[in-house]
Design a protein around this motif. Sequence first.
Motif: not given
Length: 266
Positions: A1-23
């Motif tokens: 299984m391909q995991h989400l990129d660590h940097d992307r998880l950082v942005f989601l944790a900081l509330g800088e963006s919303e997770a899209d449907n795939g995420e």
Amino acid sequence: MQHLDHDRLVFLALGESEADNGESTHLGTCAHCRTELATLERVAGLGTETRGMADLPDPPEHVWQGIEAQVRAAEVDTSPAETRVPGQAGTRTAEPIPGAAARPTVARLDSARRFRRGGGWSRWAATAVTAAAAAAVGVIGTVSVLRPDDPAPTPTPVVVASAPLAAYGATPPAATGDARVLQDGQLHLHVANLPSVPGYYEVWLINPTTMEMFSIGTLGGGSDALLPLPPNVDLKSYSVVDVSAEQYDNNTRHSGDSLLRGSLTG
């Protein structure tokens, strides 16, 4: 299984963006990514709580050195392109890509500075955010250890024997209490709903076999008392705790009017 990129998880944790449907779908099925996101959110939350603590000490120098090392390591992904110099075989020199930003310099951020929302975050910025949040946690831990005015924790007393106290004789049944013998040689007594008396309440230890007894103190106006026990008292023999109603008559003997009694065990 391909995991989400660590940097992307950082942005989601900081509330800088919303997770899209795939995420969102991936997070719903991948326990690994959910755990990493939850950990980053906790760290980001702790970092946010420290904004306004202007009186906190600066982090130790080694903390900043660690942040700088992580940022520089992340810069490898954004290093300028290397090109060959004509006429010099095997020799390379770095030329900046037009429009590329200069190499970032690590700055010790002011607590009031906010991260820009909606902008393009690079890997070194995400690394710096995560490291800075961890540094804030370290500062809080240091303050909690070193702050001199924090009260020392109160140790829990060790109970070596105890007795529930019940109404005795003609005492109203609502009268209750309990006695606890502490390891430091004191008797903690708690009473409730004792009937009013014209004199005072006295506490005794009684040998139920011989009915010998001795006083260990009196109760004040409150519902709790801490009374010292005689050294080397034999609680197996003097195992009954008695609370009596006494008169101000200069008589040191038991009045015979017991209100509460209970037997120690333990």
